[in-house]
Design an enzyme around this catalytic site. Structure first.
Site: not given
Ligand code: NAD
Length: 372
Positions: A201, A199, A97
């Site tokens: 999802v 949103g 990440k």
């Protein structure tokens, strides 16, 4: 890589000083890369937790952290989560990440993003990036000018497009598996489901739920999203303060992390929690245990929201096929069932059991590589 047992990573926001090497040693991170460029103001941190199964993959998040140290800890925390998500999903990728420290509105520019792309390129494919908070597909276009180790691109650039649809499908599978465990049936008809955040999802999830005649309750900070959910799918709107405490059978967090904590868990009335948000448990040991003690079936977040990483990994390896991806995401149901059953048999918290399963696969595959 030595695999460490699960505990929550220390949060930098506690105010106490955290040594990055200590965190890396505790959780088995391979590498931490810090990139700096004076002319563009770039301060980037790339956490590489594991490359045992393949290149460390995970999006880039841009955030105006209170301190640089907080950004470093976030990169370490999030990269570890990516390792487990990929491993438990049977993907041949590792966990990484990147975090860009700074105010996206003030310092993000073409030069800034391309400089970051150059840093990624210097890692020779050990880390593969994608979008995340405050990094749009347009930003990825700039990063891609300097490195090919980018995925999650729009269809117009030869990518697979938004991964949120496949993520939502996987979450729906996870909800069904957890419902089967808690109620004895995976039929969601007339089940009351509270979806926090509609949103990309959450809204698609609401569509799946409403098709199955579940009674859906939604909350969001954006009024227009609530109106869509209500008009298109007949969802009942609930305030953001009350969504967690309503008399629902199922709670699906699809907005923020850490919504399951000391304050909220005592308010919950649901029997099942399964949703798309990352890092739902503020502390995975403590809050996983609290949910278990209250008899709530918790479907581990990194297991049920893995549809997105399945999609971007397929895109990166040139293996993007929608039908195949949906079949893969459908397996989240069986994976989730396996974790829930094992956790129930061992009387252990589901998050820890899922992490153990992911770790087991990493160890098995690393031994396999050694013997070949
Ligand atoms: P999104 O930004 O499209 O949706 C988040 C929604 O939550 C927005 O509508 C926002 O207004 C709402 N929200 C913000 N604060 C809220 C609050 N306090 N209460 C209620 N709603 C609030 O993001 P998304 O792509 O739908 O992702 C949702 C979650 O799932 C995130 O945590 C993300 O990290 C995670 N996730 C997404 C994917 C993916 O493929 N998109 C994959 C894995 C995990």
């Amino acid at each position: 890589m030595e695999v460490k047992t699960a505990e929550s990573l220390p949060e930098a926001s506690t105010g106490r000083s955290v040594n990055a090497f200590e965190v890396m040693a505790k959780y088995g991170h391979e590498q931490l890369v810090q990139c700096y460029d004076e002319s563009t103001g770039l301060k980037a941190v790339i956490g590489i937790h594991s490359t045992v199964l393949g290149p460390a993959m995970g999006g880039t998040r841009m955030w105006n952290y209170v301190s640089d140290e907080e950004g470093v800890i976030d990169a370490l925390r999030l990269s570890r989560g990516m390792t487990y998500k990929a491993a438990i999903s049977g993907l041949n990728i590792g966990g990484g990440k990147a975090v860009l420290i700074g105010d996206a509105k003030k310092i993000k520019s073409e030069a800034y993003l391309r400089r970051f792309g150059k840093f990624i390129e210097s890692l020779n494919g050990k880390y593969v990036t994608a979008g995340d908070v405050n990094i749009t597909t347009h930003d990825l276009e700039y990063i891609r000018m300097e490195t090919s180790h980018v995925t999650g691109l729009p269809e117009t650039l030869g990518g697979g497009g938004s991964s949120s649809l496949i993520t939502a499908f996987g979450v729906y599978m996870g909800i069904k598996a957890a419902a089967k465990q808690a109620f004895g049936s995976d039929h969601l008809e007339h089940k009351k489901v509270a979806v926090q955040g509609v949103g990309a999802v959450g809204m698609k999830l609401v569509e799946y739920l409403s098709k199955e005649n579940a009674e859906v309750f939604v909350s969001d900070v954006e009024e227009d999203r609530l109106q869509i959910a209500s008009r298109a799918y007949g969802a009942h709107v609930v305030s953001t303060e009350h969504i967690l405490a309503i008399e629902a059978d199922i709670y699906a967090p699809c907005a923020l992390g850490a919504t399951l904590n000391d304050l909220t868990i005592p308010q919950l009335k649901c029997r099942v929690i399964a949703g798309g948000a990352n890092n739902q448990l503020a502390q995975e040991d403590r809050h996983g245990q609290m949910l278990m003690d209250r008899g709530i079936v918790y479907a581990p977040d990194f297991l049920v929201n893995a549809g997105g990483i399945m999609a971007v990994a397929a895109e990166y390896f040139g293996d993007f096929n929608k039908n195949h991806l949906y079949q893969k995401a459908e397996r989240i149901y069986d994976n989730c069932m396996q974790v829930l059953k094992e956790a129930s048999g061992k009387k252990k918290n589901t998050q820890l059991v899922a992490i153990e399963m992911a770790e087991k696969r990493i160890v098995a595959i690393s031994q396999l590589h050694r013997t070949l």
